[in-house]
Design a protein around this motif. Structure first.
Motif, PDB file in Angstrom:
ATOM      1  N   SER A   1       0.845  -1.198   0.000  1.00 30.21           N
ATOM      2  CA  SER A   1       0.000   0.000   0.000  1.00 30.21           C
ATOM      3  C   SER A   1       0.876   1.243   0.000  1.00 30.21           C
ATOM      4  O   SER A   1       2.063   1.176   0.312  1.00 30.21           O
ATOM      5  CB  SER A   1      -0.909   0.005   1.225  1.00 30.21           C
ATOM      6  N   ARG A   2       0.287   2.362  -0.397  1.00 34.69           N
ATOM      7  CA  ARG A   2       1.038   3.618  -0.351  1.00 34.69           C
ATOM      8  C   ARG A   2       0.077   4.781  -0.078  1.00 34.69           C
ATOM      9  O   ARG A   2      -1.084   4.759  -0.491  1.00 34.69           O
ATOM     10  CB  ARG A   2       1.813   3.846  -1.652  1.00 34.69           C
ATOM     11  N   ILE A   3       0.614   5.767   0.645  1.00 33.01           N
ATOM     12  CA  ILE A   3      -0.204   6.944   0.963  1.00 33.01           C
ATOM     13  C   ILE A   3      -0.037   7.940  -0.177  1.00 33.01           C
ATOM     14  O   ILE A   3       1.076   8.200  -0.623  1.00 33.01           O
ATOM     15  CB  ILE A   3       0.255   7.572   2.297  1.00 33.01           C
ATOM     16  N   ILE A   4      -1.152   8.483  -0.673  1.00 36.44           N
ATOM     17  CA  ILE A   4      -1.072   9.434  -1.785  1.00 36.44           C
ATOM     18  C   ILE A   4      -1.927  10.670  -1.488  1.00 36.44           C
ATOM     19  O   ILE A   4      -2.728  10.672  -0.570  1.00 36.44           O
ATOM     20  CB  ILE A   4      -1.547   8.821  -3.129  1.00 36.44           C
ATOM     21  N   GLY A   5      -1.763  11.698  -2.334  1.00 35.92           N
ATOM     22  CA  GLY A   5      -2.680  12.848  -2.299  1.00 35.92           C
ATOM     23  C   GLY A   5      -2.270  13.933  -1.339  1.00 35.92           C
ATOM     24  O   GLY A   5      -1.572  13.698  -0.359  1.00 35.92           O
ATOM     25  N   LYS A   6      -2.723  15.143  -1.677  1.00 38.20           N
ATOM     26  CA  LYS A   6      -2.378  16.290  -0.865  1.00 38.20           C
ATOM     27  C   LYS A   6      -3.683  16.896  -0.341  1.00 38.20           C
ATOM     28  O   LYS A   6      -3.867  17.100   0.844  1.00 38.20           O
ATOM     29  CB  LYS A   6      -1.659  17.300  -1.772  1.00 38.20           C
ATOM     30  N   ARG A   7      -4.576  17.131  -1.326  1.00 39.62           N
ATOM     31  CA  ARG A   7      -5.854  17.744  -0.971  1.00 39.62           C
ATOM     32  C   ARG A   7      -6.630  16.785  -0.065  1.00 39.62           C
ATOM     33  O   ARG A   7      -7.171  17.174   0.963  1.00 39.62           O
ATOM     34  CB  ARG A   7      -6.630  18.030  -2.264  1.00 39.62           C
ATOM     35  N   PHE A   8      -6.700  15.554  -0.463  1.00 34.91           N
ATOM     36  CA  PHE A   8      -7.235  14.492   0.389  1.00 34.91           C
ATOM     37  C   PHE A   8      -6.135  13.448   0.497  1.00 34.91           C
ATOM     38  O   PHE A   8      -5.669  12.961  -0.525  1.00 34.91           O
ATOM     39  CB  PHE A   8      -8.432  13.795  -0.265  1.00 34.91           C
ATOM     40  N   ARG A   9      -5.746  13.093   1.721  1.00 31.89           N
ATOM     41  CA  ARG A   9      -4.745  12.020   1.830  1.00 31.89           C
ATOM     42  C   ARG A   9      -5.462  10.680   1.829  1.00 31.89           C
ATOM     43  O   ARG A   9      -6.412  10.473   2.571  1.00 31.89           O
ATOM     44  CB  ARG A   9      -3.909  12.215   3.088  1.00 31.89           C
ATOM     45  N   LEU A  10      -5.017   9.813   0.953  1.00 31.71           N
ATOM     46  CA  LEU A  10      -5.672   8.518   0.764  1.00 31.71           C
ATOM     47  C   LEU A  10      -4.626   7.423   0.798  1.00 31.71           C
ATOM     48  O   LEU A  10      -3.437   7.693   0.673  1.00 31.71           O
ATOM     49  CB  LEU A  10      -6.310   8.444  -0.630  1.00 31.71           C
ATOM     50  N   VAL A  11      -5.084   6.187   0.906  1.00 33.05           N
ATOM     51  CA  VAL A  11      -4.144   5.074   0.773  1.00 33.05           C
ATOM     52  C   VAL A  11      -4.584   4.209  -0.397  1.00 33.05           C
ATOM     53  O   VAL A  11      -5.773   3.908  -0.545  1.00 33.05           O
ATOM     54  CB  VAL A  11      -4.098   4.219   2.063  1.00 33.05           C
TER      55      VAL A  11
END
Ligand code: ATP
Ligand code: MG
Length: 454
Positions: free
Chosen positions: A100-110
């Motif tokens: 898995s990886r954490i992505i996004g700035k506006r919404f942080r998602l995995v």
């Protein structure tokens, strides 16, 4: 037709009468719809999404399949992707799943990866607070929003009632906070909360309303639709890359033609969506572009893939043709075509925020076009081996169908590609074009020199 289908599906499902129970602890605003009432076909649910929910629930977290997937399942469509919502933070989700990886700035998602499938996991969003970690612009647009919240708060933050449905894989219940099931049953797409405020927070929701209503055959509810015309200008505020992504979804939804007509009807085109201006503001190209979109819709609805580069190549082709004409007056045709392609890519691709990864293929498809006119000697054989031959050929067929090229040319290639070698030889046209002169190689200087040393 879709509406009828919907009514049929729901009529069946509601025969068992919506035995909806008020939920207990914490979920007192949700309706709980049991499996025997919603009758979701579990075989349509991705095992990756189920495994993601199980993984989270086994560690004591809440986890639900949410959003478009539940909506599509209720309508008996196969969802194209699955999202999971949880009360685990992105870091906690990341720790549970090895891949898995954490992505996004506006919404942080995995992103949780299972083979080739990716499940997007988001943490429940809380109420937006402009003075907290949330941030808005003067027009009310939310630009950062990472406040976590409860399941109930998460439901309020979603856009349409039909998108705020939560499926619990363990109990097989659907939680419905905003009467999304009733709206779906009535064929309505309704914004949660005050539509004007919700569009101000995120103007892309206007495009989503149009796209989802076209895709799902839902009517945009009156109050949800009313402010769109007035607020259309807010789209100017949206970063081009986000507009591009949304328009790409629209073009590849399988309902591009309907969506474009709906955008027109909602006054959401002129000057707001550069990609759409290109489509609608070129009288010569419009027929070609609409044909290409219809073609893409048919492909997608038949379950085939569609390459975005091909689509963009069609959207900009008539611009390329125009520039090519100009360059041809002072340059030979092929160099002139390359100059035209580069000019249009530089000008338009930047304006439209077309990613670089698409432009190389677009150029290949365009550059192949004059080669289809060469039907003598060895050239047609060489063209057949081009790695992008199929895309170039499909592109040629559209040009023929739109009247830009003679139909006979497309038919010739259709036959040539599948013909026996004898038939192919018979099909070749006499080589009347200018002979390709081999340039006599000058003797390399080194030879001359070496001879003097001998
Ligand atoms: P599609 O079938 O095109 O995937 P979708 O509704 O699933 O449609 P996604 O972009 O995958 O669209 O979003 C997943 C969910 O996230 C939505 O169903 C909705 O609940 C929520 N969502 C997405 N975009 C927004 C938005 N701009 N504002 C509020 N909620 C949103
Ligand atoms: Mg989705």
């Amino acid at each position: 037709m879709i509406k009828k289908l919907l009514q049929k599906v729901f009529a069946k499902k509601t025969k068992a009468t919506l035995a909806i129970n008020q939920a207990d602890s914490g979920l007192n605003t949700a309706k709980r719809i049991p499996a025997k009432v919603h009758k979701i076909d579990k075989s349509l649910i991705s095992s990756a999404a189920l495994k993601t929910c199980e993984g989270l629930q086994s560690k004591g977290f809440e986890a639900f399949i949410v959003g478009g997937a539940v909506r599509d399942l209720l309508m008996n469509y196969k969802p194209k992707d699955f999202d999971v919502a949880t009360n685990a933070t992105p870091e906690e989700v990341y720790k549970i799943f090895r891949r898995s990886r954490i992505i996004g700035k506006r919404f942080r998602l995995v992103h949780v990866l299972w083979g080739s499938e990716t499940i997007e996991v988001s943490t429940f969003r809380g109420h937006h607070q402009a003075d907290g970690d949330g941030k808005t612009t003067d027009s009310g647009r939310i630009i950062r929003d990472n406040i976590f919240g409860s399941l109930e708060e998460d439901a309020v933050r979603r856009d349409f009632t039909a998108n705020a449905l939560y499926y619990n894989a363990a109990t097989e219940e659907v939680l419905d906070f905003h009467d999304g099931v009733a709206d779906l049953k009535a064929g309505l797409l309704r914004m949660i909360g005050d539509p004007t405020t919700r569009y101000q927070e995120d103007p892309v929701r206007m495009l989503r309303a149009v796209r989802l209503s076209a895709k799902l055959g839902l009517k945009i509810e009156k109050n949800t639709q009313l402010p769109i015309h007035k607020l259309a200008d807010l789209l100017h505020d949206v970063p081009p890359s986000r507009l591009f992504d949304e328009m790409l979804k629209l073009f590849l939804s399988g309902h591009a033609v309907e969506s474009i007509n709906a955008l027109r009807a909602q006054h959401l085109h002129h000057g707001l969506l550069p990609l759409l201006d290109v489509v609608l503001e070129q009288p010569l190209g419009e027929k070609f572009v609409m044909l290409a979109l219809k073609n893409t819709d048919n492909r997608i609805l038949a379950g085939k893939s569609s390459n975005p580069s091909f689509l963009f190549a069609t959207l900009l082709w008539h611009e390329v043709l125009k520039a090519w004409e100009t360059y041809k007056s002072s340059h030979p045709p092929i160099p002139a075509l390359y100059m035209a392609m580069n000019e249009i890519i530089d000008l338009q691709a930047k304006k439209l925020a077309i990613h670089n990864r698409f432009t190389a293929t677009m150029k290949e498809i365009w550059a192949m076009q004059p080669r289809f006119e060469q039907r003598a000697g060895k050239r047609p054989y060489a063209l057949l081996t081009h790695p992008r031959y199929r895309a170039g050929y499909d592109f040629l067929l559209l040009r023929c169908e739109s009247g830009e090229m003679p139909l006979e040319l497309g038919d010739w290639w259709t036959e040539f590609a599948d013909a026996s070698s004898e038939r192919r030889t018979a099909m070749l046209l006499p080589d009347t074009g200018p002979k390709k002169h081999r340039r006599k190689r000058k003797k390399p200087a080194i030879h001359v020199e070496s001879s003097t040393h001998e």
